[in-house]
Design a protein around this motif. Structure first.
Motif, short mmCIF file in Angstrom:
data_model
loop_
_atom_site.label_atom_id
_atom_site.label_comp_id
_atom_site.label_asym_id
_atom_site.label_seq_id
_atom_site.Cartn_x
_atom_site.Cartn_y
_atom_site.Cartn_z
N ASP A 109 0.86 -1.18 0.00
CA ASP A 109 0.00 0.00 0.00
C ASP A 109 0.90 1.24 0.00
N PRO A 110 0.94 2.00 -1.08
CA PRO A 110 1.86 3.13 -1.17
C PRO A 110 1.58 4.23 -0.16
N GLY A 111 0.39 4.25 0.44
CA GLY A 111 0.09 5.28 1.41
C GLY A 111 0.38 4.87 2.84
N ARG A 112 0.76 3.63 3.04
CA ARG A 112 0.98 3.15 4.41
C ARG A 112 2.32 3.63 4.92
N GLN A 113 2.32 4.21 6.13
CA GLN A 113 3.54 4.76 6.70
C GLN A 113 4.10 3.91 7.83
N ARG A 114 3.36 2.93 8.31
CA ARG A 114 3.83 2.09 9.41
C ARG A 114 3.81 0.62 9.01
N TYR A 115 4.63 -0.14 9.72
CA TYR A 115 4.53 -1.59 9.61
C TYR A 115 3.22 -2.03 10.24
N SER A 116 2.77 -3.23 9.90
CA SER A 116 1.56 -3.77 10.51
C SER A 116 1.83 -4.11 11.97
N ALA A 117 0.76 -4.25 12.75
CA ALA A 117 0.90 -4.58 14.17
C ALA A 117 1.64 -5.90 14.36
N ALA A 118 1.34 -6.88 13.50
CA ALA A 118 2.01 -8.18 13.61
C ALA A 118 3.50 -8.05 13.34
N ALA A 119 3.87 -7.26 12.32
CA ALA A 119 5.28 -7.07 11.99
C ALA A 119 6.02 -6.37 13.13
N ILE A 120 5.37 -5.36 13.73
CA ILE A 120 5.98 -4.64 14.85
C ILE A 120 6.18 -5.57 16.04
N ALA A 121 5.16 -6.38 16.34
CA ALA A 121 5.26 -7.32 17.46
C ALA A 121 6.38 -8.33 17.24
N LEU A 122 6.46 -8.87 16.04
CA LEU A 122 7.52 -9.84 15.72
C LEU A 122 8.90 -9.18 15.79
N HIS A 123 8.99 -7.96 15.28
CA HIS A 123 10.27 -7.24 15.28
C HIS A 123 10.80 -7.09 16.70
N TRP A 124 9.96 -6.59 17.61
CA TRP A 124 10.43 -6.30 18.96
C TRP A 124 10.59 -7.56 19.80
N ALA A 125 9.79 -8.59 19.52
CA ALA A 125 9.98 -9.86 20.22
C ALA A 125 11.33 -10.47 19.85
N ILE A 126 11.64 -10.46 18.55
CA ILE A 126 12.92 -11.00 18.09
C ILE A 126 14.08 -10.14 18.59
N ALA A 127 13.92 -8.81 18.54
CA ALA A 127 14.98 -7.91 18.99
C ALA A 127 15.29 -8.13 20.47
N THR A 128 14.25 -8.28 21.29
CA THR A 128 14.45 -8.52 22.72
C THR A 128 15.16 -9.85 22.96
N ALA A 129 14.73 -10.89 22.25
CA ALA A 129 15.36 -12.20 22.40
C ALA A 129 16.82 -12.16 21.97
N ILE A 130 17.11 -11.46 20.86
CA ILE A 130 18.49 -11.36 20.38
C ILE A 130 19.36 -10.63 21.38
N LEU A 131 18.85 -9.57 21.97
CA LEU A 131 19.61 -8.83 22.98
C LEU A 131 19.95 -9.74 24.16
N LEU A 132 18.98 -10.50 24.63
CA LEU A 132 19.22 -11.44 25.74
C LEU A 132 20.20 -12.53 25.32
N LEU A 133 20.09 -12.97 24.08
CA LEU A 133 21.02 -13.99 23.58
C LEU A 133 22.45 -13.46 23.55
N LEU A 134 22.63 -12.23 23.10
CA LEU A 134 23.98 -11.66 23.03
C LEU A 134 24.57 -11.47 24.42
N ILE A 135 23.77 -10.99 25.35
CA ILE A 135 24.25 -10.79 26.72
C ILE A 135 24.63 -12.13 27.35
N SER A 136 23.75 -13.12 27.24
CA SER A 136 24.05 -14.43 27.82
C SER A 136 25.20 -15.11 27.09
#
Length: 206
Positions: free
Chosen positions: A7-34
């Motif tokens: 959709d050329p007018g859409r300015q944000r990612y979908s809610a599902a994409a945002i949720a997946l992004h931050w869930a993965i980002a949080t897990a990766i951060l914990l993985l790197l620390i551990s």
């Protein structure tokens, strides 16, 4: 609009994409620390007695990233992200695309390397996912007669991938901040729903 069309007018990612992004980002951060703690790159006092639990959580988080990364990739193919700002130069767009490809390679490849490494371990310890169920070893590595050299090679590759992920994350964060505060475009706001969206022309998907 059909599946797979942007959709050329859409300015944000979908809610599902945002949720997946931050869930993965949080897990990766914990993985790197551990992971840094497990390799003695960082030292946390009075935690070595909990080493087995840390290893199990590290493996569990890695498998979680593996599953969520496949889910995110599938969602991305069905629901393309909003386009990049039209004013981005060709090299900058190429860098953005390349960074995302490398991220997916690492998000999928690193857990697979870890899984193979655990499977090839001479200790043969099980992987108990969040204490709930046992994850099987890869038969091709678990059944090796001489596991030690294979495990060593996989550990080295896993370690290199971890440091590459750290470097990529730093680059990713700096690029997002540059887009928000210098370029003042919508690249950061489209993944952060609590920031006001910026209406700028899109050119192509990232």
């Amino acid at each position: 609009m059909g599946a797979g069309m942007r959709d050329p007018g859409r300015q944000r990612y979908s809610a599902a994409a945002i949720a997946l992004h931050w869930a993965i980002a949080t897990a990766i951060l914990l993985l790197l620390i551990s992971g840094l703690w497990m390799t003695d790159a960082i030292e946390v006092p009075d935690t070595r007695a909990d080493a087995f639990a840390v290893y199990q959580w590290h493996k569990s988080l890695g498998l979680t990233v593996l599953v969520l990364s496949f889910a995110r990739l599938a969602w991305r193919l069905i629901n393309p992200p909003p386009g990049l700002p039209a004013e981005m130069g060709r090299l900058e767009r190429l860098a953005a695309h390349t960074t995302h490809v490398v991220f997916y390679v690492l998000m999928i490849g690193m857990p697979l390397l870890g899984w193979a490494m655990v499977s090839a371990s001479v200790f043969g310890l099980p992987t108990i996912v969040f204490g709930l169920f046992e994850w099987p070893h890869m038969p091709m590595f678990a059944e090796l007669e001489n596991k030690a050299p294979v495990e060593t090679a996989l550990k080295r590759a896993h370690s290199i991938g971890g440091y590459l992920m750290i470097a990529l994350l730093v680059l990713h964060v700096l690029a997002a901040l540059k887009h928000h505060f210098v370029d003042r475009d919508h690249v950061l706001t489209r993944m952060l729903p609590f920031l006001p969206a910026r209406r700028v022309p899109n050119e192509e998907t990232q």
